[in-house]
Design an enzyme around this catalytic site. Sequence first.
Site, PDB file in Angstrom:
ATOM      1  N   HIS A 161     -39.636 -43.247 -22.514  1.00 34.65           N
ATOM      2  CA  HIS A 161     -40.117 -44.475 -23.157  1.00 34.65           C
ATOM      3  C   HIS A 161     -39.904 -45.636 -22.195  1.00 34.65           C
ATOM      4  CE1 HIS A 161     -40.699 -47.652 -26.127  1.00 34.65           C
ATOM      5  NE2 HIS A 161     -41.288 -46.727 -26.852  1.00 34.65           N
ATOM      6  N   ASP A 221     -42.826 -39.817 -30.913  1.00 38.14           N
ATOM      7  CA  ASP A 221     -43.911 -38.824 -31.018  1.00 38.14           C
ATOM      8  C   ASP A 221     -43.432 -37.388 -30.924  1.00 38.14           C
ATOM      9  OD1 ASP A 221     -45.489 -41.287 -29.186  1.00 38.14           O
ATOM     10  OD2 ASP A 221     -46.125 -40.688 -31.190  1.00 38.14           O
TER      11      ASP A 221
HETATM   12  C1  SDX Z   1     -45.280 -44.711 -27.579  1.00 39.36           C
HETATM   13  O1  SDX Z   1     -44.221 -49.164 -25.757  1.00 39.36           O
HETATM   14  C2  SDX Z   1     -43.971 -48.709 -27.004  1.00 39.36           C
HETATM   15  O2  SDX Z   1     -43.302 -49.290 -27.671  1.00 39.36           O
HETATM   16  C3  SDX Z   1     -44.796 -47.482 -27.351  1.00 39.36           C
HETATM   17  C4  SDX Z   1     -44.437 -46.811 -28.660  1.00 39.36           C
HETATM   18  C5  SDX Z   1     -44.818 -47.687 -29.850  1.00 39.36           C
HETATM   19  O3  SDX Z   1     -44.265 -47.448 -30.895  1.00 39.36           O
HETATM   20  O4  SDX Z   1     -45.803 -48.514 -29.713  1.00 39.36           O
HETATM   21  O5  SDX Z   1     -43.050 -46.515 -28.683  1.00 39.36           O
HETATM   22  C6  SDX Z   1     -45.209 -45.485 -28.844  1.00 39.36           C
HETATM   23  O6  SDX Z   1     -46.230 -44.888 -26.831  1.00 39.36           O
HETATM   24  C7  SDX Z   1     -44.151 -43.800 -27.218  1.00 39.36           C
HETATM   25  C8  SDX Z   1     -44.344 -43.126 -25.831  1.00 39.36           C
HETATM   26  C9  SDX Z   1     -45.308 -41.973 -26.006  1.00 39.36           C
HETATM   27  N1  SDX Z   1     -45.689 -41.397 -24.717  1.00 39.36           N
HETATM   28  C10 SDX Z   1     -45.289 -40.176 -24.334  1.00 39.36           C
HETATM   29  O7  SDX Z   1     -44.508 -39.479 -24.968  1.00 39.36           O
HETATM   30  C11 SDX Z   1     -45.936 -39.704 -23.035  1.00 39.36           C
HETATM   31  C12 SDX Z   1     -44.853 -39.119 -22.121  1.00 39.36           C
HETATM   32  N2  SDX Z   1     -43.992 -40.184 -21.669  1.00 39.36           N
HETATM   33  C13 SDX Z   1     -44.311 -40.779 -20.368  1.00 39.36           C
HETATM   34  O8  SDX Z   1     -45.650 -40.833 -20.040  1.00 39.36           O
HETATM   35  C14 SDX Z   1     -43.478 -42.003 -20.065  1.00 39.36           C
HETATM   36  O9  SDX Z   1     -42.197 -41.729 -20.452  1.00 39.36           O
HETATM   37  C15 SDX Z   1     -43.904 -43.340 -20.643  1.00 39.36           C
HETATM   38  C16 SDX Z   1     -45.300 -43.672 -20.255  1.00 39.36           C
HETATM   39  C17 SDX Z   1     -43.780 -43.332 -22.123  1.00 39.36           C
HETATM   40  C18 SDX Z   1     -42.971 -44.415 -20.073  1.00 39.36           C
HETATM   41  O10 SDX Z   1     -43.087 -44.345 -18.711  1.00 39.36           O
HETATM   42  P1  SDX Z   1     -42.602 -45.584 -17.792  1.00 39.36           P
HETATM   43  O11 SDX Z   1     -41.679 -46.484 -18.502  1.00 39.36           O
HETATM   44  O12 SDX Z   1     -43.789 -46.197 -17.149  1.00 39.36           O
HETATM   45  O13 SDX Z   1     -41.683 -44.864 -16.785  1.00 39.36           O
HETATM   46  P2  SDX Z   1     -42.193 -44.137 -15.509  1.00 39.36           P
HETATM   47  O14 SDX Z   1     -43.532 -43.551 -15.746  1.00 39.36           O
HETATM   48  O15 SDX Z   1     -42.027 -45.081 -14.382  1.00 39.36           O
HETATM   49  O16 SDX Z   1     -41.150 -42.926 -15.419  1.00 39.36           O
HETATM   50  C19 SDX Z   1     -39.878 -43.124 -14.793  1.00 39.36           C
HETATM   51  C20 SDX Z   1     -39.556 -41.745 -14.207  1.00 39.36           C
HETATM   52  C21 SDX Z   1     -40.660 -41.198 -13.307  1.00 39.36           C
HETATM   53  O17 SDX Z   1     -40.042 -40.335 -12.381  1.00 39.36           O
HETATM   54  P3  SDX Z   1     -39.630 -40.917 -10.924  1.00 39.36           P
HETATM   55  O18 SDX Z   1     -40.878 -41.576 -10.342  1.00 39.36           O
HETATM   56  O19 SDX Z   1     -38.521 -41.911 -11.178  1.00 39.36           O
HETATM   57  O20 SDX Z   1     -39.191 -39.703 -10.133  1.00 39.36           O
HETATM   58  O21 SDX Z   1     -39.418 -40.792 -15.294  1.00 39.36           O
HETATM   59  C22 SDX Z   1     -40.419 -39.777 -15.140  1.00 39.36           C
HETATM   60  C23 SDX Z   1     -41.494 -40.355 -14.239  1.00 39.36           C
HETATM   61  O22 SDX Z   1     -42.181 -39.310 -13.555  1.00 39.36           O
HETATM   62  N3  SDX Z   1     -40.924 -39.513 -16.498  1.00 39.36           N
HETATM   63  C24 SDX Z   1     -41.199 -38.293 -16.972  1.00 39.36           C
HETATM   64  C25 SDX Z   1     -41.587 -38.499 -18.299  1.00 39.36           C
HETATM   65  N4  SDX Z   1     -41.565 -39.801 -18.597  1.00 39.36           N
HETATM   66  C26 SDX Z   1     -41.153 -40.423 -17.458  1.00 39.36           C
HETATM   67  N5  SDX Z   1     -41.142 -37.063 -16.382  1.00 39.36           N
HETATM   68  C27 SDX Z   1     -41.493 -36.030 -17.187  1.00 39.36           C
HETATM   69  N6  SDX Z   1     -41.887 -36.125 -18.486  1.00 39.36           N
HETATM   70  C28 SDX Z   1     -41.931 -37.347 -19.072  1.00 39.36           C
HETATM   71  N7  SDX Z   1     -42.294 -37.458 -20.350  1.00 39.36           N
END
Ligand code: SDX
Length: 437
Positions: A314, A372
């Site tokens: 998140h 989710d």
């Molecule tokens: C919702 O914003 C809100 O409030 C949203 C929400 C709401 O109620 O409105 O809460 C609802 O959208 C919840 C989130 C739902 N999405 C998912 O479940 C999709 C999977 N999650 C990811 O795509 C990710 O965690 C995000 C998009 C939710 C957040 O990503 P960020 O904050 O942009 O962080 P990032 O992409 O920079 O990740 C940081 C690191 C990265 O690795 P490094 O580059 O540091 O090596 O964490 C890794 C990412 O690759 N990472 C994951 C991951 N989520 C982040 N690796 C594997 N699986 C994941 N799910």
Amino acid sequence: MSFEEKEPIIEKYATLSIPGKDPIKLPILKGTMGPECIDIRELGKQGYFTYDPGFTSTASTTSRLTFIDGKKGVLLYRGYPIDQLATKTDYLQVCYLLLKGELPNKEQFADFTFKVKHHTLVHNQMESLFQAFRRDSHPMAVLCGVAGALSAFYHETLDIYDPAHRENTAIRLIAKMPTLAAMSYKYSIGHPFIYPRNDLSYVANFLHMMFATPCEEYKVNPVIERALDRIFILHADHEQNASTSSVRLAGSTGANPYACIAAGIASLWGPAHGGANEACLRMLQEIGSLDKIPQYIARAKDKNDPFRLFGFGHRVYKTFDPRALVMRETCHEVLNELHITDNPALQVATELERIALSDSYFIERNLYPNVDFYSGIILNAIGIPTSMFTVIFALARTIGWISHWIEMQGSANLRLGRPRQIYMGKEVRNVKPIYRR
Ligand code: SDX
């Protein structure tokens, strides 16, 4: 909707020193709770932009609606903790709370419920709009279209500067989204639309419109009704997330509020945001068995593989999403009540959570289950088709979107949203015509 607009307080200043320039004093703003914010508006006047792709360090507005502490896993709607609201109120009470700032008393709630119930019908011409879609359209594609089409109606109450018109629009959206959502589903399975029933509760009416047919009576299961009401509460609002920011940006132009909500629906659809519930259940079903989990964990960690664990991570929460905790409890409750003991998706989810939470890759990045992760298992268990999961999220989030839209319309700080950029294109150059006509 009247509210006192409190401004953040200024107790101290930051000083920015830029070589060759006089130091720039920047006020540090303090709200009720949460991080202090450096007010950078002076920088614009001095010819500087700030660079923050994805707005990870940017407060776009003040707001009194929702507070999140991502480190402690706190989520408050108008100051009330989400777990208390989820267990001690119902979704319509939460709608009133987000709109008005206080939980309703008995009379206020009766009046609010009456108003919502008497706006559940959509204009009959909306029915022909559905006919324009292919039957196999994704229900979110249909909802994006038909919700935006609401902006073609109700012109007599669309003075966005009139608080009464704003409230009327909120009531209409709360009331009509379940009807449109159920119609999107019925259309996709070729069933006739089912009219709303005012003798049922908000959630029971939605279930009725989703699953009743003209051929026989549909009995609402109170366990399912309660679970869905709780899911609606958990999804009602969440500060300045991507879809709410889309609504606010559209709203800053003075656009029709129904069109602004359509912008929110479109933005929510993405699998990184509201589309994650659908993507997560499909992922759990694709993993299918416990022995396959390690290969998916490896894929999630592989930088060359775009696969991510849906329902994990998140932007704000760096610990358990408090909604995921309530959702996990509800998931077990619902499956027990429905005597579903061997749900493979739940078994995979439980084991996946256990493994991920002990894996250094996820621990170092503070990746925890989000709202989710479990919601899809519950929705699937209560008979909601997977393609409808994000529609359910949009239905529940409508109150958050319209509350933010109303909050911004009444704000003295309302300004057209217009971010800038760092230009990396070509320097100015003259056209050399390739050929003369
Ligand atoms: C919702 O914003 C809100 O409030 C949203 C929400 C709401 O109620 O409105 O809460 C609802 O959208 C919840 C989130 C739902 N999405 C998912 O479940 C999709 C999977 N999650 C990811 O795509 C990710 O965690 C995000 C998009 C939710 C957040 O990503 P960020 O904050 O942009 O962080 P990032 O992409 O920079 O990740 C940081 C690191 C990265 O690795 P490094 O580059 O540091 O090596 O964490 C890794 C990412 O690759 N990472 C994951 C991951 N989520 C982040 N690796 C594997 N699986 C994941 N799910």
